[in-house]
Design a protein around this motif. Structure first.
Motif, PDB file in Angstrom:
ATOM      1  N   THR A 129       0.773  -1.215   0.165  1.00  0.00           N
ATOM      2  CA  THR A 129       0.120   0.036   0.457  1.00  0.00           C
ATOM      3  C   THR A 129       0.984   1.015  -0.460  1.00  0.00           C
ATOM      4  N   LEU A 130       0.284   2.030  -1.221  1.00  0.00           N
ATOM      5  CA  LEU A 130       1.069   3.734  -0.764  1.00  0.00           C
ATOM      6  C   LEU A 130       0.513   4.322  -0.136  1.00  0.00           C
ATOM      7  N   SER A 131       0.457   4.713   1.159  1.00  0.00           N
ATOM      8  CA  SER A 131      -0.266   5.889   2.076  1.00  0.00           C
ATOM      9  C   SER A 131       0.545   7.151   2.050  1.00  0.00           C
ATOM     10  N   VAL A 132      -0.274   7.893   2.154  1.00  0.00           N
ATOM     11  CA  VAL A 132       0.151   9.603   2.258  1.00  0.00           C
ATOM     12  C   VAL A 132      -0.822   9.810   3.550  1.00  0.00           C
ATOM     13  N   TRP A 133       0.218  10.485   4.625  1.00  0.00           N
ATOM     14  CA  TRP A 133      -0.488  10.589   5.637  1.00  0.00           C
ATOM     15  C   TRP A 133      -0.800  12.382   5.705  1.00  0.00           C
ATOM     16  N   LYS A 134      -1.704  12.973   6.125  1.00  0.00           N
ATOM     17  CA  LYS A 134      -1.413  14.379   6.269  1.00  0.00           C
ATOM     18  C   LYS A 134      -1.431  14.612   7.954  1.00  0.00           C
ATOM     19  N   PHE A 135      -0.754  15.440   8.167  1.00  0.00           N
ATOM     20  CA  PHE A 135      -0.512  16.103   9.014  1.00  0.00           C
ATOM     21  C   PHE A 135      -1.114  18.032   9.077  1.00  0.00           C
TER      22      PHE A 135
END
Length: 164
Positions: free
Chosen positions: A5-11
Motif C-alpha cells: 500500500t502506498l499511503s499518504v498521511w497528512k498532518f
C-alpha cells in the motif's frame, strides 16, 4: 503475500510527519508493519515549496529510490509552477504512474491537502498488524489518503524507479 500500500498521511502541522515517522519505525522494529520505503514532506507556513526527505535508513531490496520520490513530489507540488514544455514531459510521466496505480485524482487529492503549514508521511508498506498500528497512532490528528498497489504494480514501480 499481502498487497503493498502506498499511503499518504497528512498532518495539520509541520512536525507531525516527523513524529509519525518515529512511531512507524518503532512499529517496524517490533515487526508490526513492513516499511519498504518512505519519505517525509514538511511545508513551513510562508515557504514557497516543501522540504522533502527520503528515509534512507529504509532503502534496500524493496526500496523505490529517490527518483520515484522525486518524480512523485514533482508531480504533486511543482507542476503548477512549470512551463508548458516541462509540464508536457511531467504529463507523460504522470501517465506512466497511472499505469501502476498512482492516478491524477490521487495526485490532485494530495496536492489539495498538503499545503503550507502542514506535513505528510508517504509510505510504501505491507504486512501491517492493523489493530496494533491503529493503537500506536491513537490520538494522533492526521488524515489518511491511500491507494492500494497490486503486486504487479509494486514490481512495475520498483523496476521503473529502483536505484541503479
Amino acid at each position: 503475500m499481502l498487497m503493498a500500500t502506498l499511503s499518504v498521511w497528512k498532518f495539520s502541522d509541520v512536525d507531525g510527519a516527523e513524529r509519525a515517522e518515529r512511531v512507524l519505525l518503532d512499529l517496524q522494529n517490533k515487526e508490526l508493519i513492513k516499511v519498504h520505503d518512505a519519505a517525509v514532506i514538511s511545508w513551513e507556513a510562508g515557504a514557497k515549496k516543501p522540504k522533502t526527505k527520503q528515509l534512507h535508513n529504509l532503502t534496500g531490496a524493496g526500496a523505490l529510490g529517490g527518483s520515484f520520490w522525486g518524480l512523485l513530489f514533482g508531480l504533486i507540488f511543482f507542476v503548477p509552477l512549470l512551463g508548458a514544455a516541462v509540464g508536457a514531459a511531467m504529463g507523460a510521466a504522470s501517465a506512466s504512474l497511472a499505469d501502476v496505480g498512482i492516478d491524477d485524482s490521487f495526485i490532485k487529492r494530495v496536492r489539495d491537502k498538503v499545503v503550507p503549514g502542514t506535513s505528510a508521511l508517504f509510505i510504501l508498506s505491507s504486512d501491517a498488524v492493523k489493530d496494533r498500528v491503529v493503537e500506536a497512532f491513537q490520538g494522533t490528528r492526521m488524515e489518511l489518503l491511500e491507494t492500494n498497489l497490486s503486486r504487479e504494480d509494486e514490481e512495475a514501480l520498483r523496476g521503473a524507479f529502483a536505484p541503479e
